[in-house]
Design an enzyme around this catalytic site. Structure first.
Site, PDB file in Angstrom:
ATOM      1  N   LYS A 282      12.928  49.969  23.189  1.00 33.82           N
ATOM      2  CA  LYS A 282      13.986  50.774  22.583  1.00 33.82           C
ATOM      3  C   LYS A 282      15.116  49.947  21.971  1.00 33.82           C
ATOM      4  CE  LYS A 282      13.243  54.745  25.600  1.00 33.82           C
ATOM      5  NZ  LYS A 282      13.441  55.939  24.744  1.00 33.82           N
TER       6      LYS A 282
ATOM      7  N   ASP B 260      22.317  54.968  27.220  1.00 33.35           N
ATOM      8  CA  ASP B 260      21.534  56.148  26.854  1.00 33.35           C
ATOM      9  C   ASP B 260      21.131  56.904  28.115  1.00 33.35           C
ATOM     10  OD1 ASP B 260      20.262  57.908  25.130  1.00 33.35           O
ATOM     11  OD2 ASP B 260      18.377  56.817  25.226  1.00 33.35           O
TER      12      ASP B 260
ATOM     13  N   GLU C 113      13.629  59.717  18.994  1.00 37.74           N
ATOM     14  CA  GLU C 113      14.237  60.561  20.010  1.00 37.74           C
ATOM     15  C   GLU C 113      15.460  61.212  19.398  1.00 37.74           C
ATOM     16  OE1 GLU C 113      12.722  58.877  24.276  1.00 37.74           O
ATOM     17  OE2 GLU C 113      14.688  58.164  23.624  1.00 37.74           O
TER      18      GLU C 113
ATOM     19  N   ASP D  14      17.166  57.533  18.760  1.00 35.08           N
ATOM     20  CA  ASP D  14      16.829  56.414  19.654  1.00 35.08           C
ATOM     21  C   ASP D  14      15.353  56.072  19.455  1.00 35.08           C
ATOM     22  OD1 ASP D  14      16.774  54.580  21.724  1.00 35.08           O
ATOM     23  OD2 ASP D  14      16.538  56.100  23.274  1.00 35.08           O
TER      24      ASP D  14
ATOM     25  N   HIS E 203      12.728  67.680  28.476  1.00 31.06           N
ATOM     26  CA  HIS E 203      12.227  66.366  28.049  1.00 31.06           C
ATOM     27  C   HIS E 203      11.754  65.550  29.257  1.00 31.06           C
ATOM     28  CE1 HIS E 203      11.941  62.476  26.083  1.00 31.06           C
ATOM     29  NE2 HIS E 203      12.796  61.978  26.958  1.00 31.06           N
TER      30      HIS E 203
ATOM     31  N   GLU F  69      18.807  62.834  19.456  1.00 30.92           N
ATOM     32  CA  GLU F  69      19.893  62.804  20.435  1.00 30.92           C
ATOM     33  C   GLU F  69      21.241  63.023  19.745  1.00 30.92           C
ATOM     34  OE1 GLU F  69      19.948  59.754  23.379  1.00 30.92           O
ATOM     35  OE2 GLU F  69      17.812  59.235  23.127  1.00 30.92           O
TER      36      GLU F  69
ATOM     37  N   GLN G  73       7.010  50.408  25.678  1.00 32.75           N
ATOM     38  CA  GLN G  73       7.781  50.995  26.786  1.00 32.75           C
ATOM     39  C   GLN G  73       6.914  51.242  28.021  1.00 32.75           C
ATOM     40  OE1 GLN G  73       9.461  54.775  25.651  1.00 32.75           O
ATOM     41  NE2 GLN G  73      10.268  55.235  27.679  1.00 32.75           N
TER      42      GLN G  73
ATOM     43  N   THR H 175      18.694  51.536  16.929  1.00 31.35           N
ATOM     44  CA  THR H 175      19.165  52.891  17.237  1.00 31.35           C
ATOM     45  C   THR H 175      19.998  53.318  16.034  1.00 31.35           C
ATOM     46  OG1 THR H 175      19.332  52.312  19.588  1.00 31.35           O
ATOM     47  CG2 THR H 175      20.477  54.309  18.865  1.00 31.35           C
TER      48      THR H 175
ATOM     49  N   ARG I 270       6.475  53.625  22.218  1.00 36.27           N
ATOM     50  CA  ARG I 270       5.948  54.151  23.489  1.00 36.27           C
ATOM     51  C   ARG I 270       4.950  53.218  24.166  1.00 36.27           C
ATOM     52  NH1 ARG I 270       9.985  57.380  24.553  1.00 36.27           N
ATOM     53  NH2 ARG I 270      10.247  59.014  22.975  1.00 36.27           N
TER      54      ARG I 270
ATOM     55  N   GLU J 221       6.240  64.015  22.980  1.00 36.03           N
ATOM     56  CA  GLU J 221       6.060  65.373  23.508  1.00 36.03           C
ATOM     57  C   GLU J 221       5.377  66.288  22.491  1.00 36.03           C
ATOM     58  OE1 GLU J 221       9.983  66.616  25.570  1.00 36.03           O
ATOM     59  OE2 GLU J 221      10.418  64.921  24.255  1.00 36.03           O
TER      60      GLU J 221
HETATM   61  O1  LIG Z   1      10.717  58.728  31.982  1.00 43.62           O
HETATM   62  C1  LIG Z   1      10.496  57.673  31.397  1.00 43.62           C
HETATM   63  O2  LIG Z   1       9.829  56.780  31.909  1.00 43.62           O
HETATM   64  C2  LIG Z   1      11.007  57.430  30.045  1.00 43.62           C
HETATM   65  C3  LIG Z   1      11.852  58.215  29.418  1.00 43.62           C
HETATM   66  C4  LIG Z   1      12.301  58.014  28.060  1.00 43.62           C
HETATM   67  O3  LIG Z   1      11.744  57.308  27.235  1.00 43.62           O
HETATM   68  C5  LIG Z   1      13.439  58.772  27.632  1.00 43.62           C
HETATM   69  C6  LIG Z   1      14.708  58.044  27.326  1.00 43.62           C
HETATM   70  O4  LIG Z   1      14.889  57.071  26.597  1.00 43.62           O
HETATM   71  C7  LIG Z   1      15.894  58.775  27.751  1.00 43.62           C
HETATM   72  C8  LIG Z   1      16.096  59.942  26.884  1.00 43.62           C
HETATM   73  O5  LIG Z   1      16.302  59.757  25.680  1.00 43.62           O
HETATM   74  O6  LIG Z   1      16.098  61.083  27.377  1.00 43.62           O
HETATM   75 CA   LIG Z   2      16.672  57.942  24.516  1.00 45.85          CA
HETATM   76 MG   LIG Z   3      17.155  52.802  20.877  1.00 40.70          MG
END
Ligand SMILES: O=C(O)/C=C/C(=O)CC(=O)CC(=O)O
Ligand SMILES: [Ca+2]
Ligand SMILES: [Mg+2]
Length: 409
Positions: free
Chosen positions: A249, A122, A195, A229, A129, A197, A236, A253, A233, A357
């Protein structure tokens, strides 16, 4: 008696007309264990292997299969030849008597993941973003990391948890710890997100040790489909330093059941945004024959209410650049590799591709008919849809990807 209208006579503007012809894999209630390659035409699925047999086509071997792997491996010339044959089968009146009995209403079949996902990668290719996420997760630093405009950033995800549209998503559990908390706690995620995508599917693999140049994109990539995706959060934010996304994540998916071949999107090719910094030669697409972007207009709906309309044309890094990046170290590709574009967010707030966001990490809830939403609640259903310009003023409607959240195990 009025003449029976044919399922092949489509309303003008049908996004699944003969200009599209996406591939999937289906089974029917009377033969539930038997997976078959299907091609979507209007509101129906054509049993492509049976059609090839009925018409004595040389492509019966590629199409009378339980998945798309044989077609993928056959390569670009075969992809074009099969597509041309399919176009004739669904448009030439002389074929109708053979084809019509092999059409199944799309609502009457079960759709399956149409290929074996090999590796799943990914990316992080939307400048809007990445800027938003940087501001939210790293408010004290620069929004974009110093590498961001020099290479497409990505990570390796979990191929085995890619699921087809319509599959329920179990809320993941894990560790979380907000900066002010004294210690981590364990439990169901309280910041479950989406997400929006686009996923690109590799048809033909590559040799280990040999990078794939930008110009070879179409020799390897078969097509694309919408991808969600799912992202926890809270999990993460606590786990991702310093190796990047992991359990936040990897639990699921979702991909659409229909793979749109690249050839159906020729009219949607468009130039990516202007590059702000010079690129190293292996990523420099200024002189490429074909523009690297795709004009895909997405929508994100929660419980049927559209909350965002992300424009794929704003993606800074292209799918060809991502393929070049993925292989520049000599890593090989395999049939069935899937790579996500990264979350698609446009410049406007109503074009953001994640709730992180859209609600600014929960600070600004969305107003839905059923109440305020920051992140997803159990029972919520998320649906991504998209369309793109097709040939001669037509529209190509990508297959939707949908999923419902069910409570943690
Ligand atoms: O910048 C970060 O720490 C995290 C970013 C994401 O969660 C985004 C990711 O999975 C990639 C994307 O889908 O653009
Ligand atoms: Ca992603
Ligand atoms: Mg995923």
């Amino acid at each position: 008696m009025p003449e029976q209208s044919s399922p092949l006579e489509l309303a003008e503007g049908d996004p699944f007309g003969p200009h599209h012809l996406p591939y999937g894999v289906f089974s029917t209630a009377d033969r539930p264990g038997e997976r078959r390659v299907g091609v979507r035409i209007g509101g129906h699925v054509l049993d492509a292997g049976a059609a090839a047999h009925a018409l004595g086509s040389p492509y019966a071997q590629l199409l009378a299969q339980p998945d798309l792997m044989a077609l993928f491996a056959a390569g670009r010339t075969a992809w074009s030849d099969v597509r041309r044959a399919l176009t004739a089968w669904v448009t030439v009146p002389a074929h109708r008597a053979d084809i019509e009995p092999l059409l199944h209403p799309v609502d009457s079949v079960t759709l399956h993941l149409p290929y074996r996902v090999a590796d799943y990668v990914d990316f992080y290719a939307s400048e809007h973003h990445a800027t938003n996420v940087g501001r939210i997760f790293r408010p004290d630093g620069d929004a974009l990391t110093p590498n961001w405009k020099h290479l497409p950033i990505g990570y390796h995800g979990r191929a085995g948890t890619v699921v087809v549209s319509g599959t329920d998503v179990v809320r993941p559990a894990g560790q979380r710890k907000a900066p002010a908390d004294p210690a981590p706690v364990f439990g169901p995620s309280v910041k479950l997100d989406i997400e929006a995508e686009v996923g690109f599917v590799v048809g033909v693999g590559s040799e280990q040790g040999r990078p794939v140049p930008l110009a070879d994109f179409r020799d390897h990539v078969f097509g694309l489909s919408l991808l969600n995706d799912w992202s926890a959060r809270d999990i993460q934010a606590w786990e991702y330093v310093p190796l990047g996304p992991f359990l936040g994540k990897s639990f699921a998916t979702s991909v659409a059941a229909w793979v749109t071949p690249l050839e159906a999107l020729d009219a949607a090719r468009t130039a990516p945004p202007a590059r702000d910094l010079p690129l190293l030669p292996y990523l420099d697409d200024a002189d490429e024959e074909e523009p690297g972007g795709f004009d895909l207009r997405l929508s994100v709906a929660i419980n049927g209410q559209v909350v965002s309309e992300p424009p794929f044309s704003t993606m800074y890094w292209t799918a060809a650049q991502q393929l070049a990046q993925m292989t520049v170290n000599g890593a090989s590709l395999r049939s069935g590799d899937l790579y996500g574009s990264g979350t698609i967010s446009g410049a406007e707030p109503a074009q953001r591709g994640s709730l992180l966001e859209l609600t600014w990490n929960g600070r600004d809830p969305l107003e839905l008919p059923e109440g305020k939403r920051t992140f997803l609640e159990d029972g919520d259903t998320v649906t991504l849809a998209a369309w793109a310009p097709g040939p001669d003023g037509t529209r190509v409607g990508l297959g939707e990807v949908t999923g419902r959240i069910v409570p943690a195990a």
